[in-house]
Design a protein around this motif. Structure first.
Motif, PDB file in Angstrom:
ATOM      1  N   HIS A   1     -15.506   9.277  73.463  1.00  0.00           N
ATOM      2  CA  HIS A   1     -14.298  10.322  74.133  1.00  0.00           C
ATOM      3  C   HIS A   1     -13.549  10.321  73.012  1.00  0.00           C
ATOM      4  O   HIS A   1     -13.070   9.806  72.067  1.00  0.00           O
ATOM      5  CB  HIS A   1     -13.611   8.963  75.429  1.00  0.00           C
ATOM      6  CG  HIS A   1     -12.896   9.469  75.346  1.00  0.00           C
ATOM      7  ND1 HIS A   1     -12.769  10.314  76.445  1.00  0.00           N
ATOM      8  CD2 HIS A   1     -11.648   9.047  75.493  1.00  0.00           C
ATOM      9  CE1 HIS A   1     -11.512  10.706  76.997  1.00  0.00           C
ATOM     10  NE2 HIS A   1     -10.763   9.923  76.182  1.00  0.00           N
ATOM     11  N   ALA A   2     -12.723  10.696  72.976  1.00  0.00           N
ATOM     12  CA  ALA A   2     -11.543  12.132  72.101  1.00  0.00           C
ATOM     13  C   ALA A   2     -10.462  11.870  72.800  1.00  0.00           C
ATOM     14  O   ALA A   2     -10.467  12.182  73.994  1.00  0.00           O
ATOM     15  CB  ALA A   2     -12.418  13.696  72.158  1.00  0.00           C
ATOM     16  N   ARG A   3      -9.433  11.537  71.188  1.00  0.00           N
ATOM     17  CA  ARG A   3      -8.018  11.577  71.913  1.00  0.00           C
ATOM     18  C   ARG A   3      -7.089  12.259  70.743  1.00  0.00           C
ATOM     19  O   ARG A   3      -7.685  11.440  70.119  1.00  0.00           O
ATOM     20  CB  ARG A   3      -7.563  10.197  72.687  1.00  0.00           C
ATOM     21  CG  ARG A   3      -7.403   8.981  72.108  1.00  0.00           C
ATOM     22  CD  ARG A   3      -7.331   7.841  72.719  1.00  0.00           C
ATOM     23  NE  ARG A   3      -7.457   6.452  71.735  1.00  0.00           N
ATOM     24  CZ  ARG A   3      -7.897   6.084  72.143  1.00  0.00           C
ATOM     25  NH1 ARG A   3      -8.928   5.402  73.605  1.00  0.00           N
ATOM     26  NH2 ARG A   3      -8.458   4.885  71.380  1.00  0.00           N
ATOM     27  N   VAL A   4      -5.699  12.185  70.934  1.00  0.00           N
ATOM     28  CA  VAL A   4      -5.296  12.637  69.851  1.00  0.00           C
ATOM     29  C   VAL A   4      -3.588  11.976  70.729  1.00  0.00           C
ATOM     30  O   VAL A   4      -3.506  11.682  71.558  1.00  0.00           O
ATOM     31  CB  VAL A   4      -4.451  14.095  69.617  1.00  0.00           C
ATOM     32  CG1 VAL A   4      -6.537  14.491  68.486  1.00  0.00           C
ATOM     33  CG2 VAL A   4      -4.304  14.610  70.570  1.00  0.00           C
ATOM     34  N   ARG A   5      -2.901  11.157  69.192  1.00  0.00           N
ATOM     35  CA  ARG A   5      -1.597  10.068  69.532  1.00  0.00           C
ATOM     36  C   ARG A   5      -0.978  10.798  68.826  1.00  0.00           C
ATOM     37  O   ARG A   5      -1.001  10.944  67.672  1.00  0.00           O
ATOM     38  CB  ARG A   5      -1.791   8.995  69.975  1.00  0.00           C
ATOM     39  CG  ARG A   5      -1.113   8.355  70.677  1.00  0.00           C
ATOM     40  CD  ARG A   5      -1.630   6.208  70.318  1.00  0.00           C
ATOM     41  NE  ARG A   5      -2.601   6.040  69.180  1.00  0.00           N
ATOM     42  CZ  ARG A   5      -1.667   5.405  67.692  1.00  0.00           C
ATOM     43  NH1 ARG A   5      -0.763   5.321  66.780  1.00  0.00           N
ATOM     44  NH2 ARG A   5      -3.036   5.019  66.530  1.00  0.00           N
ATOM     45  N   VAL A   6       0.171  11.076  69.890  1.00  0.00           N
ATOM     46  CA  VAL A   6       1.527  11.994  68.621  1.00  0.00           C
ATOM     47  C   VAL A   6       1.478  10.961  68.027  1.00  0.00           C
ATOM     48  O   VAL A   6       2.568  10.287  68.616  1.00  0.00           O
ATOM     49  CB  VAL A   6       1.557  13.247  69.486  1.00  0.00           C
ATOM     50  CG1 VAL A   6       3.537  13.583  68.648  1.00  0.00           C
ATOM     51  CG2 VAL A   6       1.351  14.250  69.758  1.00  0.00           C
ATOM     52  N   LEU A   7       2.456  10.904  66.201  1.00  0.00           N
ATOM     53  CA  LEU A   7       2.541  10.058  65.619  1.00  0.00           C
ATOM     54  C   LEU A   7       4.198  10.616  65.569  1.00  0.00           C
ATOM     55  O   LEU A   7       4.927   9.575  64.839  1.00  0.00           O
ATOM     56  CB  LEU A   7       1.838   9.451  64.435  1.00  0.00           C
ATOM     57  CG  LEU A   7       0.541   9.356  63.973  1.00  0.00           C
ATOM     58  CD1 LEU A   7      -0.638   9.020  62.917  1.00  0.00           C
ATOM     59  CD2 LEU A   7       0.920   7.634  64.690  1.00  0.00           C
ATOM     60  N   GLY A   8       4.467  12.041  65.099  1.00  0.00           N
ATOM     61  CA  GLY A   8       5.744  12.588  65.093  1.00  0.00           C
ATOM     62  C   GLY A   8       4.952  13.834  64.441  1.00  0.00           C
ATOM     63  O   GLY A   8       4.200  14.174  64.806  1.00  0.00           O
TER      64      GLY A   8
END
Length: 165
Positions: A99-106
């Protein structure tokens, strides 16, 4: 359509899943990373991995396809200046469903380019048990919604430098 302004620290984008097959692992690895534990199931048994595993580069490519299909294809992304901290946390094996995901750090406006900004997401692939198998910190350039002018490459007028874009 996602623009630079649509990304805030803490935002998470779920990008769907990808299944990994033995044939895919061998085909990719024969072309790009022909090490025995990627291309030969029998020799892979004697490796420290005790079986066939995907190349880390294939794992990164699997993530990238999900990122494009799940977010970038419907965005004003115009490229990337680079990637930081690629990590392969666990081997990817035939039969894995990731499963792929992205979490915005900045995010921050681009230096010298008022029409774009850079979003910094933590990119991850996790297995069916929720274990992290791959991560990287990406830098993605997005057009800003406020300008809505196409991003054009900068050019220098050699005769009149002051007129350069």
């Amino acid at each position: 359509m996602y623009f630079f302004e649509d990304f805030a620290p803490g935002d998470v984008f779920e990008l769907g899943t990808v299944s990994v097959t033995m044939d895919q692992i061998i085909e990719f690895s024969e072309t790009y990373d022909p090490q025995p534990f990627h291309v030969d199931p029998e020799l892979a048994l004697a490796s420290p991995f005790e079986g066939l595993i995907a190349s880390g580069w294939q794992t990164a490519s699997l993530f990238m396809r999900r990122y494009v299909d799940g977010l970038l294809a419907d965005s004003a992304c115009v490229g990337s200046p680079g990637v930081d901290e690629i990590r392969y946390h666990r081997p990817v094996r035939p039969g894995d469903v990731l499963h792929a995901r992205v979490r915005v750090l900045g995010s921050s406006p681009s230096f010298g380019r008022s029409d774009t900004g850079i979003v910094k997401p933590m990119c991850e692939l996790v297995d069916e048990e929720g274990r992290l198998v791959f991560s990287m910190i990406l830098h993605s350039i997005f057009e800003r919604r406020l300008t809505r002018e196409p991003v054009m490459p900068m050019s220098i007028d050699p005769v009149h430098p002051a007129r350069s874009a």
